[in-house]
Design a protein around this motif. Structure first.
Motif, PDB file in Angstrom:
ATOM      1  N   GLU A  13       0.822  -1.221   0.000  1.00  0.00           N
ATOM      2  CA  GLU A  13       0.000   0.000   0.000  1.00  0.00           C
ATOM      3  C   GLU A  13       0.847   1.259   0.000  1.00  0.00           C
ATOM      4  O   GLU A  13       0.536   2.237  -0.674  1.00  0.00           O
ATOM      5  N   LEU A  14       1.946   1.238   0.759  1.00  0.00           N
ATOM      6  CA  LEU A  14       2.850   2.392   0.790  1.00  0.00           C
ATOM      7  C   LEU A  14       3.509   2.590  -0.568  1.00  0.00           C
ATOM      8  O   LEU A  14       3.600   3.709  -1.074  1.00  0.00           O
ATOM      9  N   ARG A  17       1.629   4.290  -3.371  1.00  0.00           N
ATOM     10  CA  ARG A  17       1.459   5.746  -3.314  1.00  0.00           C
ATOM     11  C   ARG A  17       2.535   6.472  -4.105  1.00  0.00           C
ATOM     12  O   ARG A  17       2.465   7.677  -4.278  1.00  0.00           O
TER      13      ARG A  17
END
Ligand code: ZN
Length: 199
Positions: A13-14, A17
């Protein structure tokens, strides 16, 4: 749902980004990192931790540095009396890739924008004027984007430096190297025509 653990999902998820990485490519990148954790992931994590700890803005020019004064500002050979004004660090890097500018920089960190309440102070324009006086700058080269905001900012800086005796110039706009006229937009062709020079 995937089979990855919660910890790995958080990493994906990081990564997703990051600019240019969507969820799919983030997943692929993380899988690659895990498979090569000894050779790639551990050194990457170490490098990232180091930069996260030490990265800051150069107190003089606004470039990204890992010390208070960046390498360009502390390089005496670059005290050429020329300051190139750019909007963003990415533009500074682009200029450096060209390897033809040997002076120093001023990174604005954006453009003047009434909408976003970005004024001259936020862009360090008073600081630029102070540098011009202190460093005995002969020429300020405006290398701003050819957008409305970029050009508004360029005009503002030129006015702010009026009366200091410094020459204010801007990058020529025109036909890119290797460019074919037929593929250029009308604005670029008009700008190139206006900036024509003796053959
Ligand atoms: Zn600097």
């Amino acid at each position: 749902m995937s089979d990855a653990t919660r910890e790995i999902e958080a990493l994906i998820e990081l990564m997703a980004r990051l600019p240019g990485l969507g969820p799919r490519s983030a997943r692929r990148a993380v899988l690659h990192l895990i498979k090569r954790r000894g050779q790639v992931m551990a050194p990457l994590a170490e490098a990232m931790a180091g930069v996260a700890r030490n990265a800051r803005e150069c107190a003089v020019c606004g470039n990204i540095a890992t010390s208070d004064i960046c390498d360009i500002c502390s390089d005496e050979r670059r005290a050429t009396g020329e300051i190139c004004v750019v909007e963003d660090v990415a533009d500074l890097w682009a200029m450096e890739r060209g390897q033809s500018f040997r002076g120093r920089y001023h990174v604005l960190g954006g453009t003047l924008s009434a909408l976003d309440a970005v004024g001259p102070d936020e862009l360090g324009i008073p600081r630029l004027a102070a540098r011009v006086a202190q460093e005995g700058t002969r020429e300020v080269i405006l290398a701003l984007n050819a957008t409305v905001d970029g050009q508004t900012t360029a005009h503002y800086i030129a006015e702010a430096l009026e009366g200091t005796g410094v020459a204010v110039t801007s990058l020529a706009q025109g036909v890119p190297i290797g460019g074919e006229l037929d593929y250029l937009d009308d604005g670029t062709i008009s700008a190139a025509l206006r900036a024509r020079k003796r053959f």
